[in-house]
Every structure is written in structure tokens, then in C-alpha cells.
Design an enzyme around this catalytic site. Structure first.
Site, PDB file in Angstrom:
ATOM      1  N   LYS A  16      19.170  21.938 -11.838  1.00 48.43           N
ATOM      2  CA  LYS A  16      17.783  21.816 -12.753  1.00 48.43           C
ATOM      3  C   LYS A  16      17.819  20.505 -13.533  1.00 48.43           C
ATOM      4  CE  LYS A  16      19.025  25.766 -14.748  1.00 48.43           C
ATOM      5  NZ  LYS A  16      20.327  25.998 -14.282  1.00 48.43           N
ATOM      6  N   ARG A  92      14.861  32.781 -19.212  1.00 42.80           N
ATOM      7  CA  ARG A  92      16.120  33.024 -18.622  1.00 42.80           C
ATOM      8  C   ARG A  92      16.197  34.645 -18.748  1.00 42.80           C
ATOM      9  NH1 ARG A  92      19.432  28.154 -19.401  1.00 42.80           N
ATOM     10  NH2 ARG A  92      21.317  28.513 -18.628  1.00 42.80           N
ATOM     11  N   ARG A 131      31.303  17.977 -13.760  1.00 42.00           N
ATOM     12  CA  ARG A 131      29.876  17.377 -14.335  1.00 42.00           C
ATOM     13  C   ARG A 131      30.393  16.638 -15.577  1.00 42.00           C
ATOM     14  NH1 ARG A 131      25.248  20.899 -16.230  1.00 42.00           N
ATOM     15  NH2 ARG A 131      26.758  22.093 -17.089  1.00 42.00           N
ATOM     16  N   ARG A 165      31.065  18.926 -20.991  1.00 44.23           N
ATOM     17  CA  ARG A 165      30.554  19.979 -21.794  1.00 44.23           C
ATOM     18  C   ARG A 165      31.640  21.322 -22.106  1.00 44.23           C
ATOM     19  NH1 ARG A 165      24.633  21.546 -19.242  1.00 44.23           N
ATOM     20  NH2 ARG A 165      25.395  23.655 -19.655  1.00 44.23           N
ATOM     21  N   ARG A 176      29.261  32.440 -17.469  1.00 45.79           N
ATOM     22  CA  ARG A 176      27.794  31.829 -17.371  1.00 45.79           C
ATOM     23  C   ARG A 176      27.407  32.486 -15.980  1.00 45.79           C
ATOM     24  NH1 ARG A 176      28.486  25.744 -17.582  1.00 45.79           N
ATOM     25  NH2 ARG A 176      26.393  25.681 -17.473  1.00 45.79           N
TER      26      ARG A 176
HETATM   27  P1  AP5 Z   1      23.165  19.990 -13.340  1.00 45.63           P
HETATM   28  O1  AP5 Z   1      21.678  19.348 -12.769  1.00 45.63           O
HETATM   29  O2  AP5 Z   1      23.312  19.486 -14.395  1.00 45.63           O
HETATM   30  O3  AP5 Z   1      22.791  21.683 -12.905  1.00 45.63           O
HETATM   31  P2  AP5 Z   1      22.184  22.332 -14.047  1.00 45.63           P
HETATM   32  O4  AP5 Z   1      21.450  23.543 -13.099  1.00 45.63           O
HETATM   33  O5  AP5 Z   1      21.099  21.715 -15.149  1.00 45.63           O
HETATM   34  O6  AP5 Z   1      23.150  23.149 -14.575  1.00 45.63           O
HETATM   35  P3  AP5 Z   1      23.319  23.607 -16.272  1.00 45.63           P
HETATM   36  O7  AP5 Z   1      25.141  24.083 -16.455  1.00 45.63           O
HETATM   37  O8  AP5 Z   1      22.801  22.758 -17.227  1.00 45.63           O
HETATM   38  O9  AP5 Z   1      22.473  24.841 -16.430  1.00 45.63           O
HETATM   39  P4  AP5 Z   1      22.663  26.001 -17.305  1.00 45.63           P
HETATM   40  O10 AP5 Z   1      21.524  26.746 -17.019  1.00 45.63           O
HETATM   41  O11 AP5 Z   1      23.773  26.657 -17.271  1.00 45.63           O
HETATM   42  O12 AP5 Z   1      22.874  25.191 -18.727  1.00 45.63           O
HETATM   43  P5  AP5 Z   1      21.826  24.856 -19.847  1.00 45.63           P
HETATM   44  O13 AP5 Z   1      21.976  23.817 -20.471  1.00 45.63           O
HETATM   45  O14 AP5 Z   1      20.361  25.399 -19.492  1.00 45.63           O
HETATM   46  O15 AP5 Z   1      24.172  19.756 -12.274  1.00 45.63           O
HETATM   47  C1  AP5 Z   1      25.390  20.258 -12.172  1.00 45.63           C
HETATM   48  C2  AP5 Z   1      26.366  19.025 -11.759  1.00 45.63           C
HETATM   49  O16 AP5 Z   1      25.995  19.232 -10.362  1.00 45.63           O
HETATM   50  C3  AP5 Z   1      26.150  17.614 -12.167  1.00 45.63           C
HETATM   51  O17 AP5 Z   1      27.410  17.089 -12.152  1.00 45.63           O
HETATM   52  C4  AP5 Z   1      25.263  17.270 -11.143  1.00 45.63           C
HETATM   53  O18 AP5 Z   1      25.521  15.671 -10.960  1.00 45.63           O
HETATM   54  C5  AP5 Z   1      25.571  17.695  -9.835  1.00 45.63           C
HETATM   55  N1  AP5 Z   1      24.702  18.036  -8.730  1.00 45.63           N
HETATM   56  C6  AP5 Z   1      23.497  18.623  -8.919  1.00 45.63           C
HETATM   57  N2  AP5 Z   1      22.668  18.636  -7.817  1.00 45.63           N
HETATM   58  C7  AP5 Z   1      23.644  18.212  -6.860  1.00 45.63           C
HETATM   59  C8  AP5 Z   1      23.403  18.230  -5.502  1.00 45.63           C
HETATM   60  N3  AP5 Z   1      22.290  18.598  -4.733  1.00 45.63           N
HETATM   61  N4  AP5 Z   1      24.535  17.771  -4.848  1.00 45.63           N
HETATM   62  C9  AP5 Z   1      25.646  17.399  -5.470  1.00 45.63           C
HETATM   63  N5  AP5 Z   1      25.938  17.390  -6.834  1.00 45.63           N
HETATM   64  C10 AP5 Z   1      24.866  17.843  -7.577  1.00 45.63           C
HETATM   65  O19 AP5 Z   1      22.407  26.259 -21.106  1.00 45.63           O
HETATM   66  C11 AP5 Z   1      23.448  26.159 -21.630  1.00 45.63           C
HETATM   67  C12 AP5 Z   1      23.761  27.324 -22.649  1.00 45.63           C
HETATM   68  O20 AP5 Z   1      22.611  27.286 -23.519  1.00 45.63           O
HETATM   69  C13 AP5 Z   1      23.646  28.563 -21.924  1.00 45.63           C
HETATM   70  O21 AP5 Z   1      24.724  28.939 -21.447  1.00 45.63           O
HETATM   71  C14 AP5 Z   1      22.853  29.470 -22.995  1.00 45.63           C
HETATM   72  O22 AP5 Z   1      23.997  29.921 -23.980  1.00 45.63           O
HETATM   73  C15 AP5 Z   1      22.220  28.516 -23.816  1.00 45.63           C
HETATM   74  N6  AP5 Z   1      20.721  28.639 -23.453  1.00 45.63           N
HETATM   75  C16 AP5 Z   1      20.106  27.669 -22.707  1.00 45.63           C
HETATM   76  N7  AP5 Z   1      18.677  27.925 -22.625  1.00 45.63           N
HETATM   77  C17 AP5 Z   1      18.617  29.196 -22.989  1.00 45.63           C
HETATM   78  C18 AP5 Z   1      17.729  30.270 -23.025  1.00 45.63           C
HETATM   79  N8  AP5 Z   1      16.546  30.082 -22.512  1.00 45.63           N
HETATM   80  N9  AP5 Z   1      17.947  31.555 -23.515  1.00 45.63           N
HETATM   81  C19 AP5 Z   1      19.218  31.602 -23.942  1.00 45.63           C
HETATM   82  N10 AP5 Z   1      20.087  30.833 -24.197  1.00 45.63           N
HETATM   83  C20 AP5 Z   1      19.730  29.826 -23.777  1.00 45.63           C
END
Ligand code: AP5
Length: 218
Positions: A16, A92, A131, A165, A176
Site C-alpha cells: 500500500k 480498517r 522492509r 519498524r 498484525r
Molecule cells: P509496503 O508498501 O510498506 O507495504 P504496506 O502495505 O504499506 O504495509 P504496512 O506494513 O505499512 O501496512 P500496515 O497496514 O500493516 O501498516 P500501517 O503503517 O498502515 O511494502 C512492504 C515491503 O514490501 C517494503 O519493503 C516494500 O519495498 C516491499 N514491496 C512492496 N511491494 C512489493 C512488490 N510488489 N514486490 C516486492 N517487494 C515489494 O499501520 C501500522 C499500525 O498502525 C497498525 O498495525 C495499527 O496498529 C496502526 N494503524 C494504522 N492505521 C490504523 C487504522 N486505520 N485503525 C487502527 N489502527 C491503525
């Protein structure tokens, strides 16, 4: 009025944030990542950040009322109407999706669509474990693909350093994923029923996935 407002949905590590960086550049959308907002608040030691950190480090969702409040206030700002929004990591839960629907109706945001990216747990775990992120500009890297590691200089900004992270540890990744299947995956049905969902296989190489994403926006 903006004609395009996009939600990026999908499990942790599906890409994402990676695709959001490019969509924002190519389409001029305002990027709202609740994960980035909460991590910045935690690093700054604000009241919100201190509350959120414990949940994030445990791999759990931050309570709906905290997250909905942030998004509601931010969506009301003028740039969203002018440029459109890219929501990354929100909603979410069903409660968040319902709160969002109210705000979207109130603000008369049009052209809403939901891109749902998917990949197997094996792919997700590998990506998350590798990552690395910039502590200054939030750029996203991967050990396997980019040959970088913790402490390296960021190639996307001046002075940024790469870090891992705290929620990318194996035990937190597992939690997660569990949280995702239990609380977020039901949104796939929610948005399918409303005719808003576009499904994209996110397991291919990043450029190929991005091409599929942009094709779905035309
Ligand atoms: P990346 O693009 O970073 O993946 P992502 O989908 O953004 O993963 P996240 O871990 O950031 O998602 P998340 O939803 O768990 O975390 P968030 O920060 O929102 O890619 C990952 C890796 O893969 C990278 O190294 C990239 O280079 C590689 N990659 C990507 N695409 C690729 C491909 N096609 N091929 C090869 N490699 C690839 O949330 C974190 C925490 O915040 C949550 O756990 C929760 O506690 C809180 N939180 C956030 N939003 C909310 C909400 N709305 N409600 C409640 N709690 C929330």
C-alpha cells in the site's frame, strides 16, 4: 471538486505504502497514511502518539475513535476537495468505513473507489521482514530488492537514515496478520456490496502491480 478519491486496502506488507508514493506523485492526490501519522505522533511523544504506540507495538489496531477523529479533521481541509485523497491504511474496521461514508457524504467527495491488493502470507512475511524505512521522509525500501540496511543514508532525501519498524519483528508481524484477517478483511465484502471494490493481485513485481493499479484508475 476532486473526481478521484481512492482507498488502498490490503494486508500488512502488500505494498500500500509503496504504490501510494507513486500514485501521489502521478495523480497529485493527498496521501493520508494513518500508520505514518500515528508513527510520527509516537516519535514526537504526543498524547495521541503515546496512546497509539502500545497498540502498534502489539500488532493491534489503535481504537477506532482515535483514528476516526484524525481522519475526519484532515478530510475537511481544502486541499482534499481540490486534489482528491489517497487513503492508505484507513479504514480498517467496519466502524471506520461507516464513519468514512458519513464524512464522504457530508463533504460531497465524489469518485470514491477501493483498490484491494492481495498476496499470500508467505510473500507478506518476507516483504515485511526485509522492509527498511527512512526516518525523515518515510520512503520505503527493501533489503532484498534495494540492498540497503539499518543506518544507511536515504537515497530519497537529504539527511534521512534507514531504520526497521518496531512492528516488523516476526512475532508482531504474525499478530498484525491475525488482526488483519479478523478486523479488516471483512471490508472486502463491505465494499464489494457497494460496487466500489477493484481486486488486484499484489504479489507480482512492484512495477507490474503499479501498472495494474493505474489501469484500474482510468
Ligand atoms: P509496503 O508498501 O510498506 O507495504 P504496506 O502495505 O504499506 O504495509 P504496512 O506494513 O505499512 O501496512 P500496515 O497496514 O500493516 O501498516 P500501517 O503503517 O498502515 O511494502 C512492504 C515491503 O514490501 C517494503 O519493503 C516494500 O519495498 C516491499 N514491496 C512492496 N511491494 C512489493 C512488490 N510488489 N514486490 C516486492 N517487494 C515489494 O499501520 C501500522 C499500525 O498502525 C497498525 O498495525 C495499527 O496498529 C496502526 N494503524 C494504522 N492505521 C490504523 C487504522 N486505520 N485503525 C487502527 N489502527 C491503525
Amino acid at each position: 471538486m476532486a473526481e478521484r478519491n481512492v482507498i488502498l486496502l490490503g494486508p500488512p506488507g502488500v505494498g500500500k505504502g509503496t504504490h501510494a508514493e507513486r500514485l501521489v506523485e502521478d495523480y497529485g492526490l493527498v496521501h493520508l497514511s494513518t500508520g505514518n501519522i500515528l508513527r510520527e505522533a509516537a516519535a514526537a511523544g504526543t498524547e495521541l502518539g503515546n496512546k497509539a504506540k502500545a497498540y502498534m507495538d502489539a500488532g493491534e489496531l489503535v481504537p477506532d475513535e482515535l483514528v476516526i477523529g484524525i481522519i475526519r479533521d484532515r478530510l475537511a481541509e481544502d486541499d482534499i476537495k481540490q486534489r482528491g485523497v489517497l487513503l492508505d491504511g484507513f479504514p480498517r474496521t467496519i466502524a471506520q468505513a461507516e464513519a468514512l461514508a458519513e464524512v464522504v457524504a457530508q463533504l460531497q467527495l465524489t469518485g470514491l473507489l477501493v483498490i484491494n491488493l492481495s498476496a499470500s502470507d508467505e510473500v507478506l512475511i518476507r516483504r515485511l521482514s526485509g522492509r527498511r524505512m527512512c526516518d525523515t521522509c518515510d520512503a520505503i525500501f527493501n533489503v532484498d530488492r534495494d540492498g540497503v540496511d539499518v543506518g544507511d543514508d536515504c537515497s530519497e532525501c537529504e539527511g534521512g537514515k534507514l531504520y526497521q519498524r518496531s512492528d516488523d519483528k516476526p512475532e508482531t508481524i504474525a499478530e498484525r496478520l491475525r488482526t488483519y484477517y479478523e478486523q479488516t478483511a471483512p471490508l472486502i465484502g463491505y465494499y464489494t456490496q457497494r460496487g466500489l471494490l477493484i481486486d488486484i493481485d499484489g504479489s507480482a513485481e512492484a512495477d507490474e502491480v503499479y501498472e495494474r493499479v493505474t489501469a484500474s484508475l482510468t
